[in-house]
Design a protein around this motif. Structure first.
Motif, PDB file in Angstrom:
ATOM      1  N   GLY A  41     -15.631  -9.558 -33.982  1.00  0.00           N
ATOM      2  CA  GLY A  41     -14.517  -9.330 -34.563  1.00  0.00           C
ATOM      3  C   GLY A  41     -14.967 -10.482 -35.950  1.00  0.00           C
ATOM      4  O   GLY A  41     -14.183 -10.169 -36.982  1.00  0.00           O
ATOM      5  N   ALA A  42     -15.395 -11.413 -36.020  1.00  0.00           N
ATOM      6  CA  ALA A  42     -15.682 -12.417 -36.963  1.00  0.00           C
ATOM      7  C   ALA A  42     -16.656 -11.821 -37.940  1.00  0.00           C
ATOM      8  O   ALA A  42     -16.972 -12.381 -39.009  1.00  0.00           O
ATOM      9  CB  ALA A  42     -15.883 -13.769 -36.276  1.00  0.00           C
ATOM     10  N   SER A  43     -17.260 -10.793 -37.437  1.00  0.00           N
ATOM     11  CA  SER A  43     -18.504 -10.229 -38.238  1.00  0.00           C
ATOM     12  C   SER A  43     -18.131  -9.260 -39.053  1.00  0.00           C
ATOM     13  O   SER A  43     -18.529  -8.561 -39.895  1.00  0.00           O
ATOM     14  CB  SER A  43     -19.859 -10.138 -37.426  1.00  0.00           C
ATOM     15  N   LEU A  44     -16.934  -8.354 -38.549  1.00  0.00           N
ATOM     16  CA  LEU A  44     -16.537  -7.166 -39.212  1.00  0.00           C
ATOM     17  C   LEU A  44     -15.734  -7.378 -40.617  1.00  0.00           C
ATOM     18  O   LEU A  44     -14.895  -8.321 -40.812  1.00  0.00           O
ATOM     19  CB  LEU A  44     -15.437  -6.599 -38.304  1.00  0.00           C
ATOM     20  N   GLU A  45     -16.401  -6.618 -41.591  1.00  0.00           N
ATOM     21  CA  GLU A  45     -15.889  -6.533 -42.744  1.00  0.00           C
ATOM     22  C   GLU A  45     -15.691  -5.110 -43.379  1.00  0.00           C
ATOM     23  O   GLU A  45     -16.514  -4.502 -43.208  1.00  0.00           O
ATOM     24  CB  GLU A  45     -16.554  -7.495 -43.797  1.00  0.00           C
ATOM     25  N   VAL A  46     -14.868  -5.041 -44.425  1.00  0.00           N
ATOM     26  CA  VAL A  46     -14.364  -3.537 -44.874  1.00  0.00           C
ATOM     27  C   VAL A  46     -14.048  -3.563 -46.117  1.00  0.00           C
ATOM     28  O   VAL A  46     -13.249  -4.285 -46.528  1.00  0.00           O
ATOM     29  CB  VAL A  46     -13.714  -2.776 -43.998  1.00  0.00           C
TER      30      VAL A  46
ATOM     31  N   SER B 169     -21.825  -2.500 -42.955  1.00  0.00           N
ATOM     32  CA  SER B 169     -20.694  -3.435 -42.473  1.00  0.00           C
ATOM     33  C   SER B 169     -19.519  -2.437 -42.199  1.00  0.00           C
ATOM     34  O   SER B 169     -19.012  -2.609 -41.275  1.00  0.00           O
ATOM     35  CB  SER B 169     -20.258  -4.471 -43.517  1.00  0.00           C
ATOM     36  N   LEU B 170     -19.190  -1.647 -43.114  1.00  0.00           N
ATOM     37  CA  LEU B 170     -18.138  -0.524 -42.778  1.00  0.00           C
ATOM     38  C   LEU B 170     -18.471   0.234 -41.509  1.00  0.00           C
ATOM     39  O   LEU B 170     -17.288   0.251 -40.830  1.00  0.00           O
ATOM     40  CB  LEU B 170     -17.984   0.309 -44.193  1.00  0.00           C
TER      41      LEU B 170
ATOM     42  N   ALA C 141     -24.223  -1.265 -33.229  1.00  0.00           N
ATOM     43  CA  ALA C 141     -24.438  -2.817 -33.295  1.00  0.00           C
ATOM     44  C   ALA C 141     -24.321  -3.483 -34.384  1.00  0.00           C
ATOM     45  O   ALA C 141     -24.716  -3.060 -35.602  1.00  0.00           O
ATOM     46  CB  ALA C 141     -25.985  -2.919 -32.561  1.00  0.00           C
ATOM     47  N   VAL C 142     -24.028  -4.773 -34.405  1.00  0.00           N
ATOM     48  CA  VAL C 142     -23.916  -5.374 -35.551  1.00  0.00           C
ATOM     49  C   VAL C 142     -25.114  -6.037 -36.153  1.00  0.00           C
ATOM     50  O   VAL C 142     -25.133  -6.262 -37.343  1.00  0.00           O
ATOM     51  CB  VAL C 142     -22.942  -6.902 -35.273  1.00  0.00           C
ATOM     52  N   SER C 143     -26.165  -5.971 -35.119  1.00  0.00           N
ATOM     53  CA  SER C 143     -27.427  -6.249 -35.907  1.00  0.00           C
ATOM     54  C   SER C 143     -28.075  -5.330 -36.810  1.00  0.00           C
ATOM     55  O   SER C 143     -28.962  -5.646 -37.574  1.00  0.00           O
ATOM     56  CB  SER C 143     -28.339  -6.352 -34.462  1.00  0.00           C
ATOM     57  N   THR C 144     -27.596  -4.135 -36.880  1.00  0.00           N
ATOM     58  CA  THR C 144     -27.869  -3.157 -37.738  1.00  0.00           C
ATOM     59  C   THR C 144     -27.522  -3.693 -39.079  1.00  0.00           C
ATOM     60  O   THR C 144     -28.302  -3.330 -40.209  1.00  0.00           O
ATOM     61  CB  THR C 144     -27.310  -1.820 -37.498  1.00  0.00           C
TER      62      THR C 144
ATOM     63  N   GLN D   7     -27.924   3.496 -37.726  1.00  0.00           N
ATOM     64  CA  GLN D   7     -26.360   3.437 -37.125  1.00  0.00           C
ATOM     65  C   GLN D   7     -25.976   4.309 -36.227  1.00  0.00           C
ATOM     66  O   GLN D   7     -24.848   4.516 -35.912  1.00  0.00           O
ATOM     67  CB  GLN D   7     -25.460   2.954 -38.425  1.00  0.00           C
ATOM     68  N   SER D   8     -26.319   5.827 -36.506  1.00  0.00           N
ATOM     69  CA  SER D   8     -26.059   6.588 -35.726  1.00  0.00           C
ATOM     70  C   SER D   8     -26.426   6.705 -34.283  1.00  0.00           C
ATOM     71  O   SER D   8     -25.759   7.521 -33.434  1.00  0.00           O
ATOM     72  CB  SER D   8     -26.361   8.075 -36.438  1.00  0.00           C
TER      73      SER D   8
END
Length: 302
Positions: free
Chosen positions: A206-211, A280-281, A262-265, A98-99
């Motif tokens: 946005g719909a995929s973001l969770e924290v 996700s975070l 990327a969300v794919s990660t 993710q880096s």
């Protein structure tokens, strides 16, 4: 001020997607369908429109490919050193990928298309093709190696061969290189469809973001943020300045590498034994903070 207004509008759409997910309007099924429209229709249309009038020789150069690979592998190497002592392999593997694994498809190309001219967008589309062919197998390899997961890298490579974005890029560059013409109504229609790529992508992201705030590992997440949206574009700035590329190539490369994780990660982490909550975070934090860093960067290069 115009750039700031655009990025604020993007942030609103991004948060709208998060809000629609929270209220249940954008549930998993609707998000998947919306994602398919963005990935299989809108983004390919945008890429084709930006490249069908360009010959491949005017966009692809040794300096561009060499610079892209240098930035990608140096960032990945630094990420490996920074995260080598993480407490667990599942978190270490996610932190490393993710880096450097950039959201160049969903956010990079559409953002550049909305901000810069067609020449910069065409180069950004080529960057998308080159970087995707490298960063996706690299991320799968790192995750599977550190987590001992059984990853079918061959299957992932076959997926790349049928990737609609890459196929459209090849089609657009072929049309441009052969000097073929596209009927005006068709080009206009594709342009309209392509303009939907950015808002659709932002809603999906946005719909995929969770924290999960109580579970935040501030040191690990802070390192990912620093490497992804600060160090990577800074390195791209230095490398492409040293290569003395033209202004359009410099702008496209720096902005593309400044995009968030990327969300794919998150998907890869779930498939290959990575820490999914941590993944996700990091997607959430890098995406949110990149709105500010991209504003600063675009102001500097624009």
């Amino acid at each position: 001020m115009e750039v700031l207004g655009r990025l604020l509008a993007l942030l609103v759409v991004l948060l709208l997607g998060t809000g629609l997910r929270a209220t249940g309007i954008l549930d998993a099924g609707r998000t998947t369908r919306l994602n398919a429209v963005a990935y299989y229709v809108a983004l390919p249309a945008l890429i084709f429109v930006s490249t069908y009038e360009q010959a491949i020789g005017t966009l692809l150069s040794t300096a561009l490919v060499g610079g892209l690979l240098l930035v990608l592998f140096v960032t990945a190497g630094v990420a490996w050193l920074v995260h080598r002592n993480r407490d667990s392999k599942d978190r270490q593997s996610v932190a490393v990928i993710q880096s450097y694994h950039s959201n160049i498809g969903y956010l990079g190309v559409p953002l550049i298309a909305a901000t810069f001219d067609q020449t910069v967008t065409a180069i950004a589309s080529v960057i998308l093709g080159v970087v995707t062919l490298v960063q996706l197998p690299l991320s799968v390899l790192i995750l599977s190696t550190l987590n001992g997961a059984d990853a079918a890298i061959g299957a992932k490579l076959r997926e790349l061969a049928t990737n609609p974005v890459l196929l459209t890029l090849l089609a657009g560059l072929s049309v441009g290189s052969l000097g073929l013409s596209v009927p005006g109504p068709a080009a206009t229609g594709l342009d309209i469809v392509g303009s939907l790529a950015l808002p659709l992508a932002l809603l999906c992201v946005g719909a995929s973001l969770e924290v999960d705030l109580p579970a935040v590992d501030y040191g690990a997440t802070g390192s990912v943020v620093a490497l992804k949206i600060v160090c990577m574009p800074a390195l791209a700035w230095v490398v492409f300045s040293a290569l003395a590329v033209d202004a359009a190539t410099f702008t496209a490369a720096v902005v593309m590498f400044a995009t968030p994780t990327a969300v794919s990660t998150f998907v890869f982490a779930a498939e290959l034994g990575g820490d999914t909550e941590f993944a996700s975070l990091n997607v959430f934090v890098t995406t949110l903070l990149s709105m500010g860093s991209l504003f600063l960067l675009i102001s500097l290069v624009g």
